[in-house]
Design a protein around this motif. Sequence first.
Motif, mmCIF file in Angstrom:
data_model
loop_
_atom_site.group_PDB
_atom_site.id
_atom_site.type_symbol
_atom_site.label_atom_id
_atom_site.label_comp_id
_atom_site.label_asym_id
_atom_site.label_seq_id
_atom_site.Cartn_x
_atom_site.Cartn_y
_atom_site.Cartn_z
ATOM 1 N N THR A 38 -7.655 67.007 2.322
ATOM 2 C CA THR A 38 -7.130 66.922 0.968
ATOM 3 C C THR A 38 -5.714 67.465 0.930
ATOM 4 O O THR A 38 -5.464 68.588 1.381
ATOM 5 N N ARG A 88 -10.115 60.411 5.346
ATOM 6 C CA ARG A 88 -10.587 60.345 3.961
ATOM 7 C C ARG A 88 -11.950 61.006 3.824
ATOM 8 O O ARG A 88 -12.859 60.766 4.622
ATOM 9 N N THR A 126 -2.103 60.604 -4.721
ATOM 10 C CA THR A 126 -2.284 60.854 -3.290
ATOM 11 C C THR A 126 -2.680 59.589 -2.547
ATOM 12 O O THR A 126 -3.200 58.626 -3.135
ATOM 13 N N ASN A 127 -2.423 59.628 -1.267
ATOM 14 C CA ASN A 127 -2.810 58.542 -0.376
ATOM 15 C C ASN A 127 -3.184 59.197 0.946
ATOM 16 O O ASN A 127 -2.552 60.189 1.351
ATOM 17 N N ASP A 128 -4.216 58.693 1.592
ATOM 18 C CA ASP A 128 -4.580 59.277 2.872
ATOM 19 C C ASP A 128 -5.104 58.203 3.822
ATOM 20 O O ASP A 128 -5.489 57.113 3.408
ATOM 21 N N ALA A 154 -1.568 61.889 5.270
ATOM 22 C CA ALA A 154 -1.740 61.939 3.815
ATOM 23 C C ALA A 154 -0.386 62.156 3.161
ATOM 24 O O ALA A 154 0.553 62.647 3.801
#
Length: 126
Positions: free
Chosen positions: A73, A69, A62-64, A54
């Motif tokens: 977090t 997912r 944000t990107n994960d 992430a």
Amino acid sequence: QVQLIESGGGLVQAGGSLRLSCAASGRTLTTYTFSTYTMGWFRQAPGKEREFVAAISWGGATNDADSVRGRFTISRDNTKNTVYLQMNNLKPEDTAVYFCAGGARMALSGRSYDYWGQGTQVTVSS
């Protein structure tokens, strides 16, 4: 130079939770400077390549990874120069050394990050 120190790893049963922290420090690091970094989490399991988990940009985007997912977090507190990874519903396949990284832009590749922590072990038992 920026130092990143991870904490919060440990042994947990499947379905459990952990929160990793990554504190940034450095002689010239200010809260403003930290706030401009993209911060990421990567992990490496035994015998496997390091993989993206992430990332969070300076603006909070944000990107994960697909594999985490809905369970993990990422967040940051710029007043504390710290980034967090809340991990819920952990699975045995999440077992790995987790690394914190800092860089200039959002990227999935570890090569785009300039600063790395030493890592913290997360072990999930079945």
